[in-house]
Design a protein around this motif. Structure first.
Motif, PDB file in Angstrom:
ATOM      1  N   ALA A 199     -13.279  35.416  47.586  1.00 45.61           N
ATOM      2  CA  ALA A 199     -12.643  34.229  47.002  1.00 45.61           C
ATOM      3  C   ALA A 199     -13.586  33.038  47.018  1.00 45.61           C
ATOM      4  CB  ALA A 199     -11.360  33.899  47.764  1.00 45.61           C
ATOM      5  N   ALA A 200     -14.404  32.915  48.062  1.00 43.76           N
ATOM      6  CA  ALA A 200     -15.360  31.811  48.130  1.00 43.76           C
ATOM      7  C   ALA A 200     -16.540  32.053  47.201  1.00 43.76           C
ATOM      8  CB  ALA A 200     -15.834  31.628  49.564  1.00 43.76           C
ATOM      9  N   LEU A 201     -16.969  33.317  47.081  1.00 41.06           N
ATOM     10  CA  LEU A 201     -18.098  33.630  46.198  1.00 41.06           C
ATOM     11  C   LEU A 201     -17.751  33.363  44.740  1.00 41.06           C
ATOM     12  CD1 LEU A 201     -19.447  36.939  47.802  1.00 41.06           C
ATOM     13  CD2 LEU A 201     -20.404  34.629  48.002  1.00 41.06           C
ATOM     14  N   HIS A 202     -16.487  33.397  44.414  1.00 37.61           N
ATOM     15  CA  HIS A 202     -16.049  33.029  43.059  1.00 37.61           C
ATOM     16  C   HIS A 202     -16.581  31.644  42.682  1.00 37.61           C
ATOM     17  CE1 HIS A 202     -13.370  32.430  39.616  1.00 37.61           C
ATOM     18  NE2 HIS A 202     -12.987  31.281  40.157  1.00 37.61           N
ATOM     19  N   TYR A 203     -16.704  30.763  43.659  1.00 36.27           N
ATOM     20  CA  TYR A 203     -17.214  29.410  43.420  1.00 36.27           C
ATOM     21  C   TYR A 203     -18.722  29.336  43.606  1.00 36.27           C
ATOM     22  CZ  TYR A 203     -12.307  28.045  43.584  1.00 36.27           C
ATOM     23  OH  TYR A 203     -10.968  27.931  43.330  1.00 36.27           O
ATOM     24  N   THR A 204     -19.239  29.926  44.666  1.00 35.75           N
ATOM     25  CA  THR A 204     -20.656  29.735  44.978  1.00 35.75           C
ATOM     26  C   THR A 204     -21.581  30.497  44.037  1.00 35.75           C
ATOM     27  OG1 THR A 204     -20.643  31.535  46.608  1.00 35.75           O
ATOM     28  CG2 THR A 204     -20.111  29.331  47.403  1.00 35.75           C
ATOM     29  N   LEU A 205     -21.077  31.537  43.372  1.00 37.55           N
ATOM     30  CA  LEU A 205     -21.895  32.261  42.399  1.00 37.55           C
ATOM     31  C   LEU A 205     -21.749  31.687  40.989  1.00 37.55           C
ATOM     32  CD1 LEU A 205     -21.377  35.981  43.520  1.00 37.55           C
ATOM     33  CD2 LEU A 205     -23.415  34.565  43.821  1.00 37.55           C
ATOM     34  N   SER A 206     -21.054  30.574  40.860  1.00 38.93           N
ATOM     35  CA  SER A 206     -20.782  29.996  39.547  1.00 38.93           C
ATOM     36  C   SER A 206     -20.973  28.483  39.573  1.00 38.93           C
ATOM     37  CB  SER A 206     -19.333  30.328  39.121  1.00 38.93           C
ATOM     38  OG  SER A 206     -18.931  29.535  38.022  1.00 38.93           O
ATOM     39  N   LYS A 207     -21.924  27.992  38.805  1.00 39.90           N
ATOM     40  CA  LYS A 207     -22.086  26.541  38.673  1.00 39.90           C
ATOM     41  C   LYS A 207     -20.860  25.918  38.010  1.00 39.90           C
ATOM     42  CE  LYS A 207     -27.160  26.609  38.409  1.00 39.90           C
ATOM     43  NZ  LYS A 207     -27.301  28.055  38.689  1.00 39.90           N
TER      44      LYS A 207
ATOM     45  N   HIS B 103     -17.619  26.958  38.168  1.00 41.08           N
ATOM     46  CA  HIS B 103     -16.484  26.855  39.088  1.00 41.08           C
ATOM     47  C   HIS B 103     -16.805  25.942  40.277  1.00 41.08           C
ATOM     48  CE1 HIS B 103     -13.910  29.608  37.003  1.00 41.08           C
ATOM     49  NE2 HIS B 103     -14.787  30.589  37.059  1.00 41.08           N
ATOM     50  N   SER B 104     -18.050  25.946  40.737  1.00 43.17           N
ATOM     51  CA  SER B 104     -18.379  25.074  41.870  1.00 43.17           C
ATOM     52  C   SER B 104     -18.293  23.606  41.468  1.00 43.17           C
ATOM     53  CB  SER B 104     -19.769  25.407  42.419  1.00 43.17           C
ATOM     54  OG  SER B 104     -20.776  25.168  41.456  1.00 43.17           O
ATOM     55  N   THR B 105     -18.663  23.291  40.234  1.00 45.62           N
ATOM     56  CA  THR B 105     -18.554  21.904  39.767  1.00 45.62           C
ATOM     57  C   THR B 105     -17.088  21.509  39.610  1.00 45.62           C
ATOM     58  OG1 THR B 105     -20.669  22.134  38.603  1.00 45.62           O
ATOM     59  CG2 THR B 105     -19.283  20.280  37.990  1.00 45.62           C
ATOM     60  N   ARG B 106     -16.290  22.405  39.077  1.00 52.38           N
ATOM     61  CA  ARG B 106     -14.849  22.124  38.991  1.00 52.38           C
ATOM     62  C   ARG B 106     -14.247  21.890  40.373  1.00 52.38           C
ATOM     63  NH1 ARG B 106     -12.036  22.005  34.593  1.00 52.38           N
ATOM     64  NH2 ARG B 106     -12.528  23.145  32.679  1.00 52.38           N
ATOM     65  N   ASN B 107     -14.669  22.697  41.332  1.00 50.41           N
ATOM     66  CA  ASN B 107     -14.165  22.550  42.703  1.00 50.41           C
ATOM     67  C   ASN B 107     -14.549  21.198  43.279  1.00 50.41           C
ATOM     68  OD1 ASN B 107     -13.318  23.395  45.491  1.00 50.41           O
ATOM     69  ND2 ASN B 107     -15.526  23.302  45.832  1.00 50.41           N
ATOM     70  N   ALA B 108     -15.800  20.774  43.063  1.00 48.09           N
ATOM     71  CA  ALA B 108     -16.241  19.485  43.601  1.00 48.09           C
ATOM     72  C   ALA B 108     -15.453  18.333  42.989  1.00 48.09           C
ATOM     73  CB  ALA B 108     -17.739  19.305  43.351  1.00 48.09           C
ATOM     74  N   ILE B 109     -15.228  18.398  41.678  1.00 48.70           N
ATOM     75  CA  ILE B 109     -14.468  17.336  41.015  1.00 48.70           C
ATOM     76  C   ILE B 109     -13.043  17.294  41.567  1.00 48.70           C
ATOM     77  CG2 ILE B 109     -13.483  16.617  38.806  1.00 48.70           C
ATOM     78  CD1 ILE B 109     -16.040  17.681  37.468  1.00 48.70           C
ATOM     79  N   ALA B 110     -12.439  18.486  41.746  1.00 51.27           N
ATOM     80  CA  ALA B 110     -11.078  18.543  42.285  1.00 51.27           C
ATOM     81  C   ALA B 110     -11.010  17.994  43.702  1.00 51.27           C
ATOM     82  CB  ALA B 110     -10.571  19.978  42.249  1.00 51.27           C
ATOM     83  N   ALA B 111     -12.132  18.122  44.453  1.00 51.38           N
ATOM     84  CA  ALA B 111     -12.178  17.616  45.823  1.00 51.38           C
ATOM     85  C   ALA B 111     -12.513  16.134  45.873  1.00 51.38           C
ATOM     86  CB  ALA B 111     -13.196  18.415  46.640  1.00 51.38           C
TER      87      ALA B 111
ATOM     88  N   ARG C   6     -19.507  19.205  53.674  1.00 52.55           N
ATOM     89  CA  ARG C   6     -18.384  19.802  54.400  1.00 52.55           C
ATOM     90  C   ARG C   6     -17.123  19.816  53.538  1.00 52.55           C
ATOM     91  NH1 ARG C   6     -18.927  18.974  60.678  1.00 52.55           N
ATOM     92  NH2 ARG C   6     -16.730  19.528  60.606  1.00 52.55           N
ATOM     93  N   ARG C   7     -16.883  18.730  52.814  1.00 52.15           N
ATOM     94  CA  ARG C   7     -15.691  18.674  51.960  1.00 52.15           C
ATOM     95  C   ARG C   7     -15.724  19.741  50.877  1.00 52.15           C
ATOM     96  NH1 ARG C   7     -15.162  12.702  49.883  1.00 52.15           N
ATOM     97  NH2 ARG C   7     -13.763  13.762  48.411  1.00 52.15           N
ATOM     98  N   VAL C   8     -16.918  19.982  50.326  1.00 52.03           N
ATOM     99  CA  VAL C   8     -17.057  21.012  49.297  1.00 52.03           C
ATOM    100  C   VAL C   8     -16.655  22.373  49.862  1.00 52.03           C
ATOM    101  CG1 VAL C   8     -18.728  22.294  47.906  1.00 52.03           C
ATOM    102  CG2 VAL C   8     -18.812  19.800  47.946  1.00 52.03           C
ATOM    103  N   LEU C   9     -17.146  22.707  51.055  1.00 52.36           N
ATOM    104  CA  LEU C   9     -16.861  24.015  51.648  1.00 52.36           C
ATOM    105  C   LEU C   9     -15.416  24.123  52.132  1.00 52.36           C
ATOM    106  CD1 LEU C   9     -20.153  24.725  53.643  1.00 52.36           C
ATOM    107  CD2 LEU C   9     -19.575  25.295  51.274  1.00 52.36           C
ATOM    108  N   GLU C  10     -14.882  23.042  52.661  1.00 50.73           N
ATOM    109  CA  GLU C  10     -13.486  23.064  53.114  1.00 50.73           C
ATOM    110  C   GLU C  10     -12.530  23.316  51.952  1.00 50.73           C
ATOM    111  OE1 GLU C  10     -13.090  19.291  54.951  1.00 50.73           O
ATOM    112  OE2 GLU C  10     -14.162  19.862  56.790  1.00 50.73           O
ATOM    113  N   ALA C  11     -12.882  22.806  50.771  1.00 50.90           N
ATOM    114  CA  ALA C  11     -11.993  22.944  49.608  1.00 50.90           C
ATOM    115  C   ALA C  11     -11.829  24.396  49.182  1.00 50.90           C
ATOM    116  CB  ALA C  11     -12.532  22.114  48.443  1.00 50.90           C
ATOM    117  N   ILE C  12     -12.806  25.252  49.513  1.00 55.35           N
ATOM    118  CA  ILE C  12     -12.706  26.668  49.140  1.00 55.35           C
ATOM    119  C   ILE C  12     -12.578  27.555  50.380  1.00 55.35           C
ATOM    120  CG2 ILE C  12     -13.920  26.402  46.949  1.00 55.35           C
ATOM    121  CD1 ILE C  12     -16.470  27.390  48.302  1.00 55.35           C
ATOM    122  N   ASP C  13     -12.379  26.929  51.546  1.00 55.27           N
ATOM    123  CA  ASP C  13     -12.242  27.655  52.815  1.00 55.27           C
ATOM    124  C   ASP C  13     -13.404  28.628  53.001  1.00 55.27           C
ATOM    125  OD1 ASP C  13     -11.129  28.221  55.250  1.00 55.27           O
ATOM    126  OD2 ASP C  13      -9.778  29.763  54.474  1.00 55.27           O
TER     127      ASP C  13
END
Length: 602
Positions: free
Chosen positions: A116-124, A126-134, A263-270
């Protein structure tokens, strides 16, 4: 799994990478028995000479042959050879993630983040979407789903301002290659359109971002059990290229804001495991999120020099839970350098700089060269390869650098002789063509099938094929059909967007083209074969010696067939003006050939 008193056997993939070398040193000096893995086709990496490398093993290249590599992983996991496997590159992370569900309870420990976390870290994307959401600041971005890349929101793209940076995610191709995500710079709407056409042909998401000047900054973490157990930060002093990229020289620092945002980036995706969160610090001091890498990073050596042993701490966490004795601090101002190829490439990027619009001006060439020399003899600088406690990888890397320099020096010394040899060969071929009437004013009998060849079949030969067939359809009488192919053994490659844009200026659309590899059937079916340069001719003669009687240089037909004009340069390495000149010459040569073939028709 419990470590017990038994010595653990660990497989570390990608020993050719700096992160692989760092992991081998970390785990080996902690008493683990480390096997260094690296792809078939790679020379033995410097890491294989480390005192802490017990043995090495080769495997199918996970980038070029992802499915074969996955099968190899399955075999290793069933073999019982290893207690744990640590993947380094994203291709290996993706492969191990794909096969982990098959991992039996008694199989090795897999040191990678949850799927579930790699879904974000292997994708620029999804990781950018996650950061914006955080709530974390990012460069202004436009997200491009595959279905809308051919018809994007131009108002949103124009609002970014040119130049625009396009980023693509990794993807698995139908042929089984795992393609690394890329970055493309578009300086205007036309080049953006060509880039989008290219992106629409690959099965991956993309995003467009505003180009942001500044310097790179990285925050590094070991997060386990919902807690951060190790954190580290550095600032980049040199990047490759100088305009922004990976770090070749960096310095440890304490940056409270940087670490807090990471830390906030990583916490958002556990997130669980080791990760690098990358930012760009702008001239006014703002931090903008760039990407999250769910793996060990290339500058790992700096953290190890500072006493933060991320790889071994990760293993301990996965074996027994978080250790109680992990360090909580590290020294500021420790500097670590990757001399070759990193800092040497940084220097070359300055010496050869031709800044694009929006790029920062390069530093002084003279000062940069002097700084390179001064850093090379500075005893306070730590190094990625050369460690006092483990010097052999540094010596091996120094030998590789010396071999490269000597090879280039020898090449430069031999170049005048090679140029004279090539000129004599081209002159001889031109005379032979004239003498043997391989370039007559009329073809007899008229050819029915033409074959255009170039090195990669993505720039010159497909242009020739499409331009010829378009003219043939408009002719008043039947004309031969043309096909094209190349010599690189990698089919299905597309034309780069910048090249497709230049071809479009000449009325040829290369956006749908996919490369082919020339085969014996192509040679046998062709009545006439046209190559672009001397290297193509040599490739053709070495692979298909019997084709000489059909072969000719297309450039010889330019401007009415002047035999002095033989070669058509490859636009792949040329700037826009050079590419336009190349395609202009190619059109003139095709027009000249067309006139001759047309005259031969009954």
């Amino acid at each position: 799994m419990s470590a017990g008193s038994r010595r653990l056997n660990i497989l570390v993939t990608d020993a050719q990478e700096l992160a692989g070398l760092g992991a081998i040193r970390s785990l080996g000096r902690a008493g683990r028995r480390v096997t260094a893995g690296y792809p078939v086709g790679e020379g033995a990496p410097a890491a294989a000479s480390s005192r802490w490398c017990a043995q090495s093993v080769r495997y199918p290249d996970p980038w070029a042959h992802q499915m074969e590599f996955r099968q190899w992983l399955r075999e290793q996991m069933r073999s019982g050879k290893y207690d744990a496997i640590l993947p380094i590159t994203e291709a290996c992370v993706a492969a191990l993630d794909a096969v982990r569900a098959e991992n039996a309870a008694e199989g090795p420990l897999l040191l990678l983040a949850p799927s579930a976390a790699l879904h974000y870290t292997l994708s620029k994307y999804h990781s950018t979407r996650n950061a914006i959401a955080a709530g974390i600041a990012c460069p202004e971005s436009v997200f491009l789903e595959p279905a809308c890349q051919d018809d994007p929101d131009w108002d949103a793209l124009n609002a970014l301002g040119f130049p625009i940076l396009f980023k693509t995610d990794n993807y698995l191709s139908p042929g089984g290659a795992y393609h690394k995500g890329g970055q493309y710079v578009a300086g205007d709407r036309a080049s953006a359109l060509a880039t989008l056409h290219e992106l629409a042909r690959v099965p991956t998401r993309a995003l467009a971002q505003q180009m942001v000047a500044g310097s790179g900054a990285g925050a590094f973490f070991l997060r386990f059990g919902g807690q951060v157990h190790l954190s580290f930060a550095h600032r980049r002093l040199h990047e490759v290229p100088y305009t922004g990229g990976y770090s070749s020289f960096r310095e440890s620092c304490h940056d409270v804001e940087l670490v807090a945002l990471g830390r906030r980036v990583l916490e958002a995706i556990d997130y669980e495991g080791v990760a690098m969160v990358e930012f760009r610090r702008t001239a006014d001091g703002r931090l903008l999120f760039l990407e999250t890498n769910g793996r060990l990073w290339g500058s790992l050596a700096l953290a190890l020099h500072c006493g933060l042993d991320f790889p071994n701490a990760l293993l301990e966490c996965c074996l027994n839970g978080a250790p109680a004795n992990l360090p909580t601090d590290y020294p500021d101002g420790v500097r670590c350098r990757n001399t070759y190829p990193g800092d040497l490439s940084h220097l070359f990027s300055i010496l050869k700089a031709h800044p694009r619009p929006g790029d920062p001006p390069p530093p002084s060439r003279a000062k940069s060269a002097l700084e390179f020399a001064a850093l090379s003899v500075n005893p306070t600088i730590r190094h990625d390869h050369l460690w006092r406690s483990d010097p052999m990888p540094g010596f091996v890397q120094l030998g590789k650098a010396a071999a490269l320099v000597s090879t280039k020096a020898a090449g430069r010394l031999a170049q005048p002789l090679a140029n004279r040899r090539d000129a004599r060969l081209l002159g001889r071929l031109a005379r032979e063509y004239e003498a043997r009437e391989l370039r007559p004013h009329h073809f007899d009998p008229p050819p029915r099938r033409l074959l255009f060849l170039c090195y990669g079949n993505i720039c010159r030969s497909p242009f020739a094929e499409l331009y010829w067939n378009a003219r043939a359809q408009e002719a008043a009488r039947p004309m031969p059909e043309a096909i094209s192919a190349g010599f690189i053994p990698e089919p299905h490659r597309s034309t780069p967007a910048r090249i497709a844009l230049l071809a479009a200026e000449c009325g040829v659309d290369l956006s749908a083209h996919r490369s082919r590899v020339v085969g014996r059937a192509d040679i046998d079916a062709a009545d006439a074969i046209f190559v672009m340069d001397l290297n193509n001719w040599r490739d053709l003669m070495s692979r298909f010696p019997g084709a000489e009687g059909k072969a000719c240089f297309l450039g010889a037909y330019a401007d009415g067939g002047d035999a002095d004009q033989m070669e058509i340069e490859d636009p792949y390495e040329l700037d826009a003006d050079g590419g336009r000149a190349c395609y202009g010459l190619l059109k003139r040569a095709l027009d000249g050939l067309f006139a001759r073939v047309l005259a031969s028709q009954p």
